[in-house]
Design a protein around this motif. Structure first.
Motif, PDB file in Angstrom:
ATOM      1  N   GLY A 180      -5.632  -1.086  -7.380  1.00  0.00           N
ATOM      2  CA  GLY A 180      -6.965  -0.547  -7.175  1.00  0.00           C
ATOM      3  C   GLY A 180      -7.779  -1.392  -6.217  1.00  0.00           C
ATOM      4  N   PRO A 181      -8.836  -0.841  -5.681  1.00  0.00           N
ATOM      5  CA  PRO A 181      -9.701  -1.599  -4.773  1.00  0.00           C
ATOM      6  C   PRO A 181     -10.357  -2.759  -5.499  1.00  0.00           C
ATOM      7  N   LEU A 230      -1.542   9.394  -8.338  1.00  0.00           N
ATOM      8  CA  LEU A 230      -1.324   8.411  -7.293  1.00  0.00           C
ATOM      9  C   LEU A 230      -1.560   9.078  -5.954  1.00  0.00           C
ATOM     10  N   VAL A 267      -0.938   0.085 -10.523  1.00  0.00           N
ATOM     11  CA  VAL A 267      -1.965   0.364  -9.526  1.00  0.00           C
ATOM     12  C   VAL A 267      -2.975  -0.763  -9.557  1.00  0.00           C
ATOM     13  N   VAL A 302      -0.547  -1.009  -4.693  1.00  0.00           N
ATOM     14  CA  VAL A 302       0.279  -0.981  -5.896  1.00  0.00           C
ATOM     15  C   VAL A 302       1.205  -2.190  -5.939  1.00  0.00           C
ATOM     16  N   VAL A 314      -1.673   5.926 -15.716  1.00  0.00           N
ATOM     17  CA  VAL A 314      -2.334   6.548 -14.569  1.00  0.00           C
ATOM     18  C   VAL A 314      -1.564   7.813 -14.220  1.00  0.00           C
ATOM     19  N   ASP A 365      -2.361   1.157 -14.822  1.00  0.00           N
ATOM     20  CA  ASP A 365      -3.316   0.339 -14.079  1.00  0.00           C
ATOM     21  C   ASP A 365      -3.155  -1.116 -14.519  1.00  0.00           C
ATOM     22  N   VAL A 413       0.860  -1.190   0.000  1.00  0.00           N
ATOM     23  CA  VAL A 413       0.000   0.000   0.000  1.00  0.00           C
ATOM     24  C   VAL A 413       0.890   1.231   0.000  1.00  0.00           C
ATOM     25  N   PRO A 424      -7.130   3.770  -9.235  1.00  0.00           N
ATOM     26  CA  PRO A 424      -6.578   4.252  -7.973  1.00  0.00           C
ATOM     27  C   PRO A 424      -7.640   4.886  -7.094  1.00  0.00           C
ATOM     28  N   THR A 425      -7.438   4.741  -5.775  1.00  0.00           N
ATOM     29  CA  THR A 425      -8.424   5.307  -4.850  1.00  0.00           C
ATOM     30  C   THR A 425      -8.391   6.825  -4.853  1.00  0.00           C
ATOM     31  N   GLY A 426      -7.311   7.422  -5.331  1.00  0.00           N
ATOM     32  CA  GLY A 426      -7.230   8.877  -5.356  1.00  0.00           C
ATOM     33  C   GLY A 426      -7.957   9.509  -6.521  1.00  0.00           C
ATOM     34  N   ASP A 432      -3.283   3.850  -2.066  1.00  0.00           N
ATOM     35  CA  ASP A 432      -3.457   3.053  -3.277  1.00  0.00           C
ATOM     36  C   ASP A 432      -2.686   1.732  -3.147  1.00  0.00           C
TER      37      ASP A 432
END
Length: 228
Positions: free
Chosen positions: A200-201, A174, A198, A180, A171, A165, A132, A207-209, A178
């Motif tokens: 990602g969830p 960041l 990335v 990664v 991407v 991604d 993370v 990315p979460t951002g 995130d």
């Protein structure tokens, strides 16, 4: 008067003639030809001893033990000592501290009693780490690996570092938090990130951002009753 045969004279003359004849024959008859003796070729067998080995990813590692997990999920613990060699694929020696969890390696080992002693550890694939993102800057990033109790790991990044991604698309943003996967190469004691993927969830690759917008379309059916 009887004449005596000169027998003694004949023997006297014949003996030298016979000796001369045998001497001439001995000089004219060539000696027998003896075929050369051929040396038989011999095969030499060279036995090269190769320690047994296993391939997988590092699950855990400290100063005295290394745990390897293979493709089937089976874990094996190997002992480490001061004679254990660590190297990359080219055979160049590397520091044990450069190895992290999930690093793909090949462990050469020998049996010592009921234990397995690692004689050589070779990085067998592309180096990468999952974690993370905790810090991000223009020239470095730091990630915390979920299964590693050690301090977060720092990587150097530059303009050549790719950020994509899971689908391979670039991407641009960041943010800390995130998940990664960092692909990296060794440069002395530093780890240089060559690509940041990335995850990602839920493995979405987003990315979460980055904020996403979801559009919902609702379709309503209207039923009319016509009186006749």
């Amino acid at each position: 008067m009887k004449l005596k045969h000169p027998t003694s004279h004949l023997f006297t003359v014949a003996a030298p003639l016979c000796a001369l004849t045998f001497s001439c024959l001995a000089q004219t008859v060539p000696p027998p030809v003896v075929p050369p003796v051929r040396a038989e070729a011999t095969e030499s067998v060279v036995t090269v001893r190769v320690d047994p080995h296993a391939t997988g990813n590092i699950s855990a590692m400290d100063s005295g033990n290394l745990t390897l997990v293979n493709d089937l999920g089976s874990q094996t613990v190997y002992l480490l000592n001061s004679d254990t060699e660590f190297m990359d694929k080219s055979g160049q020696a590397i520091a044990p501290s450069s190895l992290t969890t999930q690093t793909p390696i090949t462990v050469y080992y020998t049996q010592v009693g009921s234990a397995l002693l690692a004689t050589k550890v070779v990085v067998s694939g592309t180096l990468f780490s999952d974690g993370v993102l905790t810090e991000i800057g223009p020239d470095a990033l730091v990630i915390q690996m979920p299964d590693a109790p050690a301090a977060p790991v720092r990587y150097i990044q530059d303009t050549a570092t790719k950020v994509v991604d899971m689908r391979g698309k670039a991407v641009k943003v960041l943010a800390p938090g995130d998940p990664v996967r960092v692909f990296y190469a060794r440069a002395g004691n530093a780890m240089v990130a060559t690509k940041i993927e990335v995850l990602g969830p839920n493995g979405s690759g987003v990315p979460t951002g980055v904020k996403t917008r979801t559009t919902t379309t609702t379709t309503t059916e209207e039923t009319r009753t016509v009186k006749r």
